[in-house]
Design a protein around this motif. Structure first.
Motif, short mmCIF file in Angstrom:
data_model
loop_
_atom_site.label_atom_id
_atom_site.label_comp_id
_atom_site.label_asym_id
_atom_site.label_seq_id
_atom_site.Cartn_x
_atom_site.Cartn_y
_atom_site.Cartn_z
N TYR A 70 -1.98 -1.64 11.11
CA TYR A 70 -2.21 -1.46 9.68
C TYR A 70 -1.09 -0.57 9.13
O TYR A 70 -1.34 0.48 8.54
CB TYR A 70 -3.59 -0.84 9.40
N ALA A 71 0.13 -1.02 9.37
CA ALA A 71 1.29 -0.13 9.22
C ALA A 71 1.83 -0.06 7.81
O ALA A 71 2.66 0.81 7.52
CB ALA A 71 2.39 -0.61 10.17
N GLN A 114 0.11 5.63 0.12
CA GLN A 114 -0.89 6.72 0.16
C GLN A 114 -0.90 7.41 -1.21
O GLN A 114 0.16 7.68 -1.77
CB GLN A 114 -0.56 7.72 1.27
N GLU A 125 1.21 -5.38 10.44
CA GLU A 125 0.74 -5.28 9.06
C GLU A 125 0.32 -6.67 8.59
O GLU A 125 1.07 -7.64 8.75
CB GLU A 125 1.87 -4.70 8.18
N GLY A 126 -0.89 -6.75 8.00
CA GLY A 126 -1.44 -8.06 7.66
C GLY A 126 -0.94 -8.65 6.35
O GLY A 126 -1.10 -9.85 6.12
N ASP A 167 -4.50 2.79 11.06
CA ASP A 167 -4.81 3.32 9.73
C ASP A 167 -5.37 2.17 8.89
O ASP A 167 -4.72 1.69 7.96
CB ASP A 167 -3.52 3.88 9.12
N PHE A 182 0.83 -1.21 0.00
CA PHE A 182 0.00 0.00 0.00
C PHE A 182 0.87 1.26 0.00
O PHE A 182 1.87 1.34 0.70
CB PHE A 182 -0.89 0.01 1.24
N ASN A 231 5.02 3.94 6.60
CA ASN A 231 4.80 5.37 6.34
C ASN A 231 4.67 6.18 7.63
O ASN A 231 5.22 7.28 7.74
CB ASN A 231 3.54 5.49 5.48
N PRO A 242 -2.79 -10.34 11.21
CA PRO A 242 -4.00 -9.50 11.26
C PRO A 242 -4.01 -8.69 12.56
O PRO A 242 -3.64 -9.20 13.62
CB PRO A 242 -5.15 -10.50 11.22
N ALA A 243 -4.47 -7.44 12.46
CA ALA A 243 -4.34 -6.51 13.59
C ALA A 243 -5.00 -7.04 14.86
O ALA A 243 -4.40 -6.99 15.94
CB ALA A 243 -4.94 -5.16 13.19
C1 LIG Z 1 -4.80 2.23 4.50
S1 LIG Z 1 -3.42 1.16 4.44
C2 LIG Z 1 -2.32 1.99 5.50
C3 LIG Z 1 -0.86 1.61 5.41
C4 LIG Z 1 0.12 2.55 6.10
N1 LIG Z 1 -0.34 3.00 7.38
C5 LIG Z 1 0.45 3.73 5.21
O1 LIG Z 1 0.18 4.87 5.61
O2 LIG Z 1 1.03 3.53 4.13
C6 LIG Z 1 -3.99 -0.21 5.33
C7 LIG Z 1 -3.00 -1.34 5.52
O3 LIG Z 1 -3.61 -2.34 6.34
C8 LIG Z 1 -3.23 -3.62 5.87
N2 LIG Z 1 -4.28 -4.53 6.36
C9 LIG Z 1 -5.49 -4.83 5.82
N3 LIG Z 1 -6.19 -5.62 6.63
C10 LIG Z 1 -5.41 -5.83 7.74
C11 LIG Z 1 -5.60 -6.54 8.96
N4 LIG Z 1 -6.72 -7.20 9.22
N5 LIG Z 1 -4.61 -6.51 9.86
C12 LIG Z 1 -3.47 -5.82 9.63
N6 LIG Z 1 -3.23 -5.14 8.50
C13 LIG Z 1 -4.20 -5.14 7.57
C14 LIG Z 1 -3.14 -3.46 4.37
O4 LIG Z 1 -2.29 -4.44 3.83
C15 LIG Z 1 -2.55 -2.04 4.26
O5 LIG Z 1 -1.15 -2.09 4.24
#
Ligand SMILES: C[S@@+](CC[C@H](N)C(=O)[O-])C[C@H]1O[C@@H](n2cnc3c(N)ncnc32)[C@H](O)[C@@H]1O
Length: 444
Positions: A306-307, A277, A327-328, A375, A275, A311, A354-355
């Motif tokens: 959700y790192a 932004q 981060e998932g 996030d 991911f 970033n 998963p978070a």
């Molecule tokens: C909106 S993005 C934010 C990423 C990061 N914070 C950034 O600013 O670039 C959401 C992130 O959550 C991850 N994700 C989705 N579902 C998840 C879960 N259940 N647990 C952990 N991470 C997850 C995605 O792979 C993605 O990298």
């Protein structure tokens, strides 16, 4: 005998008095509020009702009879047909005011008047066009040719585009060559539904070609040649889920992105599939918010949920004693670990999990961060909210790309002893209906 002719559509003359969400204008019809898409306050329009609800009517715009002086000519000729943008008919300050105001009303309607007085000034985008660093162009074979574009709103019907003014210039430049190449590229006849392009902060363009069947060796060669001639630094093939990504040819491994924090540039790598932004200017404003909160986590433990590739983790780690980042998507968690290591930072720990599960495990391990950031994707973090509150961070910064899931999750956290310190909209996606927002919560 053929069917009898359909009765003529009943149209209504409506005066638009205010802007609502998603580029709609509000007027009155039959004692109810009418929402008419693609209208501006001050327009008089002809509209037909398409959905009659208890308190409001959703309409279809038939014709603008008297245009509002607020209107502008939409810069994109596909505006109104393409489903990507909703607001190009209004100058940026007007659309942004309307978007931020409808966010404010929505949050208040769900969280109560208690949040009034907690809204910070919304953060506009430094650029209203040319900001988007990634595009996902749909490809369809129609009437003997490859068409490239976006879907019409709420459909899977392709709207062909010649340009996309919200995209970064480096991506717009590639649209013409891509379309020309696809005309004679056999997979474009039904086996290449989408091409993603992304420009990184070093100005390199990356491509992902979604293929429904493996390309022949000759097709691979032609794709490589096209990428070389079009200045695409690295291309990947994807056959379904992003776990199937494979490089088309040896080349650079990771896109490079930069945020400014603590008076320095922090560079980090993201492999395709991870991911990023979409609007670097607004992302920097979000990072600034995180670094301004440093007094809340300086010298303490912090959690970043959700790192992605880090970033926000890296800016947090400038001041925190230790950052656990969850981060998932495992390749992104690996990128994050590598990004921290490249900076020589051993106080950053990346967990690929998963978070919700990770937070429960951290609780069992006795991890008690003073500060947490989350996030999540559009679906929000309903399953992680309660275990997160159980860890008891003094402050939680919630970064959201979906107001409905934000308010749902804030409701969960408010029910577990937190209150909203401030809340703020940020325009990550000018011209579109999407909205980013931030909320800082404090434990009572
Ligand atoms: C909106 S993005 C934010 C990423 C990061 N914070 C950034 O600013 O670039 C959401 C992130 O959550 C991850 N994700 C989705 N579902 C998840 C879960 N259940 N647990 C952990 N991470 C997850 C995605 O792979 C993605 O990298």
């Amino acid at each position: 005998m053929g069917d009898p002719p359909a009765p003529p559509e009943r149209t209504h003359r409506i005066r638009i008095f205010a802007a609502a969400d998603r580029g709609m204008g509000m007027g009155h019809l039959g004692g109810k509020v009418a929402f008419v898409p693609l209208t501006a306050p001050g327009d008089t329009v002809l509209a037909a009702a398409v959905r009659d609800k208890r308190r409001h009517v959703v309409c279809r715009l038939v014709e603008v009879i008297e245009p509002s002086p607020l209107r502008r000519e939409p810069p994109c000729p596909a505006f109104g047909r393409c489903g990507g943008c909703h607001w190009q008919h209004l100058p940026y300050p007007e659309q942004w005011r309307a978007k931020a105001e409808s966010f404010r009303k929505f949050v208040r309607s769900r969280l109560g008047d208690g949040v009034e007085g907690r809204f910070r000034d919304p953060l506009p985008s430094p650029r209203e066009f040319g900001y988007r660093n990634r595009v996902g162009w749909k490809v369809r074979w129609i009437e003997g040719g490859a068409r490239v574009g976006y879907f019409a709103q709420g459909t899977h019907r392709l709207v062909e585009i010649d340009d996309c003014p919200i995209a970064h210039p480096a991506l717009r430049e590639r649209l013409g060559p891509l379309r020309a190449f696809l005309q004679a590229f056999p997979p474009a006849r039904g086996h290449l539904p989408q091409v993603d392009l992304q420009v990184d902060d070093e100005g390199r363009v990356w491509g992902v070609f979604h293929l429904l069947r493996p390309p022949t060796p000759e097709e691979r060669t032609r794709l490589r040649e096209f990428c070389r001639s079009a200045g695409i630094a690295a291309a990947h093939l994807q056959a379904g889920r992003k776990e199937t990504l494979e490089p088309l040819a040896p080349g650079p491994e990771a896109m490079r992105f930069r945020v400014r924090a603590g008076g320095r540039d922090l560079w980090y790598g993201v492999r395709p599939g991870g991911f990023v932004q979409a609007n670097p200017g607004v992302n920097q404003a979000l990072v600034d918010e995180v670094t301004e909160l440093a007094p809340l986590y300086r010298g303490a433990d912090a959690l970043d949920l959700y790192a992605g590739a880090g970033n926000f983790t890296l800016p947090l780690a400038l001041a925190a004693r230790r950052v656990v980042a969850v981060e998932g998507y495992p390749p992104a968690a690996q990128d994050l670990a590598r990004n921290a290591l490249e900076l020589g930072w051993t106080h950053v720990e990346a967990r690929a999990e998963p978070a919700a599960r990770a937070v429960e495990r951290l609780g069992r391990e006795g991890f008690r961060p003073r500060f947490a950031l989350l996030d999540p994707p559009r679906e929000g973090a309903a399953d992680a909210a309660a275990p997160l509150a159980d860890l008891g961070p003094d402050h939680i910064l919630y970064v959201s790309c979906s107001p409905p899931t934000l308010v749902r999750d804030l409701g969960l956290l408010l029910g577990r002893g937190y209150r909203v310190e401030w809340i703020r909209a940020a325009d990550m996606f000018p011209q579109t209906a999407h909205l980013e927002s931030l909320a800082l919560l404090r434990r009572l």
